[in-house]
Scaffold this motif. Structure first.
Motif, PDB file in Angstrom:
ATOM      1  N   TYR A 160     -35.157 -44.463  20.281  1.00  0.00           N
ATOM      2  CA  TYR A 160     -34.411 -43.269  20.646  1.00  0.00           C
ATOM      3  C   TYR A 160     -34.454 -42.252  19.513  1.00  0.00           C
ATOM      4  O   TYR A 160     -34.635 -41.049  19.737  1.00  0.00           O
ATOM      5  CB  TYR A 160     -32.964 -43.653  20.971  1.00  0.00           C
ATOM      6  CG  TYR A 160     -32.314 -42.775  21.992  1.00  0.00           C
ATOM      7  CD1 TYR A 160     -32.572 -42.935  23.346  1.00  0.00           C
ATOM      8  CD2 TYR A 160     -31.449 -41.764  21.615  1.00  0.00           C
ATOM      9  CE1 TYR A 160     -31.981 -42.124  24.290  1.00  0.00           C
ATOM     10  CE2 TYR A 160     -30.854 -40.948  22.546  1.00  0.00           C
ATOM     11  CZ  TYR A 160     -31.121 -41.131  23.883  1.00  0.00           C
ATOM     12  OH  TYR A 160     -30.542 -40.314  24.812  1.00  0.00           O
ATOM     13  N   PHE A 164     -39.608 -43.792  28.237  1.00  0.00           N
ATOM     14  CA  PHE A 164     -39.493 -42.342  28.092  1.00  0.00           C
ATOM     15  C   PHE A 164     -40.682 -41.606  28.702  1.00  0.00           C
ATOM     16  O   PHE A 164     -40.615 -40.406  28.931  1.00  0.00           O
ATOM     17  CB  PHE A 164     -39.372 -41.945  26.627  1.00  0.00           C
ATOM     18  CG  PHE A 164     -38.088 -42.379  25.983  1.00  0.00           C
ATOM     19  CD1 PHE A 164     -36.888 -42.338  26.667  1.00  0.00           C
ATOM     20  CD2 PHE A 164     -38.070 -42.825  24.676  1.00  0.00           C
ATOM     21  CE1 PHE A 164     -35.702 -42.731  26.073  1.00  0.00           C
ATOM     22  CE2 PHE A 164     -36.893 -43.204  24.067  1.00  0.00           C
ATOM     23  CZ  PHE A 164     -35.705 -43.165  24.766  1.00  0.00           C
ATOM     24  N   ARG A 193     -38.101 -40.733  19.248  1.00  0.00           N
ATOM     25  CA  ARG A 193     -38.410 -39.840  20.360  1.00  0.00           C
ATOM     26  C   ARG A 193     -37.618 -38.535  20.242  1.00  0.00           C
ATOM     27  O   ARG A 193     -38.110 -37.472  20.582  1.00  0.00           O
ATOM     28  CB  ARG A 193     -38.107 -40.531  21.679  1.00  0.00           C
ATOM     29  CG  ARG A 193     -38.502 -39.714  22.871  1.00  0.00           C
ATOM     30  CD  ARG A 193     -39.908 -39.199  22.749  1.00  0.00           C
ATOM     31  NE  ARG A 193     -40.725 -39.761  23.780  1.00  0.00           N
ATOM     32  CZ  ARG A 193     -42.016 -39.581  23.873  1.00  0.00           C
ATOM     33  NH1 ARG A 193     -42.649 -38.862  22.998  1.00  0.00           N
ATOM     34  NH2 ARG A 193     -42.702 -40.124  24.819  1.00  0.00           N
ATOM     35  N   PRO A 232     -35.250 -37.424  24.474  1.00  0.00           N
ATOM     36  CA  PRO A 232     -35.745 -38.674  25.040  1.00  0.00           C
ATOM     37  C   PRO A 232     -35.765 -38.643  26.563  1.00  0.00           C
ATOM     38  O   PRO A 232     -34.756 -38.411  27.199  1.00  0.00           O
ATOM     39  CB  PRO A 232     -34.745 -39.712  24.518  1.00  0.00           C
ATOM     40  CG  PRO A 232     -34.231 -39.119  23.252  1.00  0.00           C
ATOM     41  CD  PRO A 232     -34.162 -37.646  23.522  1.00  0.00           C
ATOM     42  N   GLY A 233     -36.950 -38.827  27.126  1.00  0.00           N
ATOM     43  CA  GLY A 233     -37.140 -38.789  28.563  1.00  0.00           C
ATOM     44  C   GLY A 233     -37.576 -37.430  29.086  1.00  0.00           C
ATOM     45  O   GLY A 233     -37.839 -37.278  30.276  1.00  0.00           O
TER      46      GLY A 233
END
Length: 175
Positions: free
Chosen positions: A124, A97, A127, A133-134
């Motif tokens: 996931y 991420f 985050r 996420p990401g």
């Protein structure tokens, strides 16, 4: 400003980098507009529900080992395997991420990460409590691309022959 799909709307004829959409979020992560908060809550709840379901499946697998009477050593090995793989998958997913993972390393860890699916789901979930996420990785890349585009666009504006600082007038020689 974005459309109903979460894709940022840009003026007609504008050029430049476009943000990369994230799974479940589209491009609402750019300005946190639309239903971004609702999506984050949904992703967090969904991943936590998936973790609970996964743990239930692992519980059934453990009971199957008990019924099969495979012995304490095999049961211990299976529990340690799932714990270690989940811990590795958790760390690998969290790192994914914040920085682009190495494709070769990802390919070599694919089986290990599949076994440790509970760790990936937990990463996931955690985050999504902080951000999409990401989002951090995509935001850094998008901002860098925008800055680079601005520099290129600024350099190319106007007619360079009319720029006095770039082309100072030539001095005439006397004869």
């Amino acid at each position: 400003m974005s459309d109903e799909n979460g894709t940022p709307s840009t003026p007609a004829g504008s050029t430049g980098p476009r943000p990369e959409p994230l799974r479940f979020f589209g491009t609402t992560w750019v300005n946190h507009d639309g239903d971004y908060t609702l999506r984050r809550v949904g992703v967090a709840a969904g991943s936590l529900a998936a973790v609970a379901g996964s743990c239930l499946v692992l519980r059934f697998a453990y009971e199957g080992l008990q019924i099969a009477d495979t012995g304490r050593f095999v049961t211990f090995l299976v529990i340690v395997m799932f714990a270690v793989c989940s811990a590795l998958a958790f760390r690998q997913t969290l790192d994914g991420f914040t920085k682009r993972p190495d494709p070769d390393r990802q390919a070599s860890l694919r089986g290990l990460l599949a076994i440790g699916f509970v760790g990936s789901l937990l990463a996931y979930f955690f985050r999504s409590l902080i951000e999409a996420p990401g989002e951090k990785l995509h935001r850094e890349e998008y901002e860098a691309a925008r800055v680079q585009h601005e520099k290129r666009a600024h350099r190319r504006t106007g007619n360079p022959s009319k720029n006095r600082t770039a082309n100072p007038p030539k001095k005439r020689r006397r004869k």
